[in-house]
Design an enzyme around this catalytic site. Structure first.
Site, short mmCIF file in Angstrom:
data_model
loop_
_atom_site.label_atom_id
_atom_site.label_comp_id
_atom_site.label_asym_id
_atom_site.label_seq_id
_atom_site.Cartn_x
_atom_site.Cartn_y
_atom_site.Cartn_z
N ASP A 164 6.77 12.00 -2.56
CA ASP A 164 7.41 11.08 -3.51
C ASP A 164 6.37 10.19 -4.18
O ASP A 164 6.50 9.85 -5.36
CB ASP A 164 8.42 10.20 -2.78
CG ASP A 164 9.66 10.99 -2.38
OD1 ASP A 164 10.05 11.89 -3.14
OD2 ASP A 164 10.23 10.69 -1.31
N ASN A 189 14.06 -0.46 -0.47
CA ASN A 189 15.35 -1.15 -0.42
C ASN A 189 16.14 -0.83 0.84
O ASN A 189 16.74 -1.71 1.46
CB ASN A 189 16.17 -0.75 -1.66
CG ASN A 189 17.62 -1.17 -1.59
OD1 ASN A 189 17.93 -2.34 -1.70
ND2 ASN A 189 18.50 -0.20 -1.37
P1 NAD Z 1 3.97 6.64 0.35
O1 NAD Z 1 3.79 7.88 -0.45
O2 NAD Z 1 3.37 6.52 1.69
O3 NAD Z 1 5.53 6.39 0.42
C1 NAD Z 1 6.06 5.72 1.48
C2 NAD Z 1 7.32 6.45 1.89
O4 NAD Z 1 8.34 6.14 0.95
C3 NAD Z 1 7.20 7.98 1.95
O5 NAD Z 1 7.80 8.43 3.15
C4 NAD Z 1 8.00 8.44 0.74
O6 NAD Z 1 8.60 9.72 0.90
C5 NAD Z 1 9.05 7.35 0.67
N1 NAD Z 1 9.69 7.24 -0.63
C6 NAD Z 1 9.11 6.98 -1.83
N2 NAD Z 1 10.05 6.96 -2.78
C7 NAD Z 1 11.23 7.22 -2.15
C8 NAD Z 1 12.55 7.31 -2.59
N3 NAD Z 1 12.88 7.10 -3.87
N4 NAD Z 1 13.53 7.55 -1.67
C9 NAD Z 1 13.24 7.73 -0.37
N5 NAD Z 1 11.99 7.65 0.11
C10 NAD Z 1 11.01 7.39 -0.79
O7 NAD Z 1 3.49 5.33 -0.40
P2 NAD Z 1 3.26 5.13 -1.92
O8 NAD Z 1 2.74 6.34 -2.53
O9 NAD Z 1 2.48 3.88 -2.05
O10 NAD Z 1 4.75 4.92 -2.39
C11 NAD Z 1 5.20 3.70 -2.78
C12 NAD Z 1 6.61 3.57 -2.30
O11 NAD Z 1 6.60 3.37 -0.90
C13 NAD Z 1 7.26 2.36 -2.87
O12 NAD Z 1 7.88 2.63 -4.11
C14 NAD Z 1 8.23 1.96 -1.78
O13 NAD Z 1 9.55 2.40 -2.06
C15 NAD Z 1 7.75 2.65 -0.56
N6 NAD Z 1 7.46 1.64 0.44
C16 NAD Z 1 8.34 1.49 1.44
C17 NAD Z 1 8.16 0.50 2.37
C18 NAD Z 1 9.16 0.35 3.46
O14 NAD Z 1 10.09 1.17 3.52
N7 NAD Z 1 9.03 -0.65 4.31
C19 NAD Z 1 7.06 -0.36 2.30
C20 NAD Z 1 6.18 -0.18 1.26
C21 NAD Z 1 6.39 0.83 0.31
#
Ligand code: NAD
Length: 271
Positions: A45, A168
């Site tokens: 993603d 979220n």
């Molecule tokens: P990354 O690629 O490690 O992504 C983190 C995780 O978020 C992965 O498992 C990915 O599959 C999942 N993810 C991303 N978009 C998603 C979606 N629309 N629905 C379900 N899962 C999704 O890290 P990155 O490349 O920096 O991605 C940034 C994203 O990581 C941000 O947009 C944010 O949504 C997510 N994130 C999540 C958390 C958390 O859940 N606590 C914290 C920081 C960032």
């Protein structure tokens, strides 16, 4: 069809990209990095988020497709061993009508940030978050030009429907089907006691509403926009709303949102 590939730049996604180019050339598809019609993201993603931001000025005429190299993603929903099938579908090989490509469009959030950098406009596919660098974030949140609350806590996460399954969800927000044009405001560890009060649950704004966030100019802030992070030292305001523009995904086969939610979070073994 003109295409480009955005990959995660690891061994497996580089290998798959080479395979994709070979299969695509065999079927007469044209590699075009500047003005592709379809952008294929190979990785996860996060790779799709990179692809989206790279082509954010061409959203009107580009569709995205995601191939994952590990676990099923929300945007990356093709498997590595389905690459040839995907290329055949993209190249227009005759296949049953049931898997004719179609485009689905998901809502985005548009942001106007006024800070020491001036006025900057962004669109996000998943979400943006606002956090304090030195501790508690203190921010006034207005909805439709009326003061709604004074937020104190770790931060605020404002997500799109397709981003509702990402950050979220981790902070207790609801999952929203991407056919609903809305944005969701979720709290990250708000402070609630006899002195400070926030709503305490996430809320969902429809397309015709907007939200403004104000913080004290002396507060150092970190703003995340999908995978991007920006330091802001003198924020004046952030205005956000559902964007007038949408992102397009080419669906060469049906894969309903709730099926993806079930596969990603519940798994096959649980009835
Ligand atoms: P990354 O690629 O490690 O992504 C983190 C995780 O978020 C992965 O498992 C990915 O599959 C999942 N993810 C991303 N978009 C998603 C979606 N629309 N629905 C379900 N899962 C999704 O890290 P990155 O490349 O920096 O991605 C940034 C994203 O990581 C941000 O947009 C944010 O949504 C997510 N994130 C999540 C958390 C958390 O859940 N606590 C914290 C920081 C960032």
């Amino acid at each position: 069809m003109r295409y480009n590939v955005q990959n995660r730049n690891d061994e497996i996604s580089n290998q798959l990209t080479a395979n994709f180019h070979r299969l695509a050339a065999d079927r007469g598809m044209k590699f075009d990095e500047e003005a592709p019609e379809v952008v294929v993201s190979i990785g996860g993603d996060g790779t799709m988020l990179h692809a989206f931001h790279k082509y954010s000025d061409q959203l009107d005429r580009i569709s995205f497709v995601g191939v994952h190299t590990g676990h099923l993603g929300f945007y990356a929903d093709w498997q590595a061993d389905e690459l040839e099938q995907l290329v055949n579908l993209m190249a227009g090989t005759k296949l049953p009508d049931s898997i004719t490509p179609r485009i689905v469009q998901y809502p985005l959030i548009e942001l106007e940030i006024v800070s020491e950098h001036g006025l900057e406009k962004y669109q996000v596919l998943n979400e943006f978050t606002l956090k304090g660098v030195d501790g508690t974030l203190v921010a006034q949140i207005d909805i439709n030009d009326q003061i709604f609350e004074m937020f104190r806590g770790d931060g605020i996460c404002i997500s799109t429907p397709s981003g509702s399954t990402a950050y979220n969800k981790s902070v207790g927000g609801a999952l929203i089907h991407p056919s609903i044009e809305a944005l969701q405001i979720a709290e990250i560890a708000s402070i609630n006691n006899r002195v400070y009060r926030t709503l305490g649950s996430s809320l969902i704004l429809p397309k015709h509403h907007h939200c403004d966030i104000y913080s004290s100019k002396t507060q150092r802030l970190i703003l995340s926009l999908d995978h991007l992070t920006i330091a802001v030292d003198q924020l004046q305001s952030i205005r956000c709303a559902v964007s007038a523009q949408k992102v397009s995904f080419a669906r060469f086969r049906p894969f309903p949102f709730w099926n993806r939610v079930k596969q990603a979070f519940i798994g096959q073994g649980f009835q």
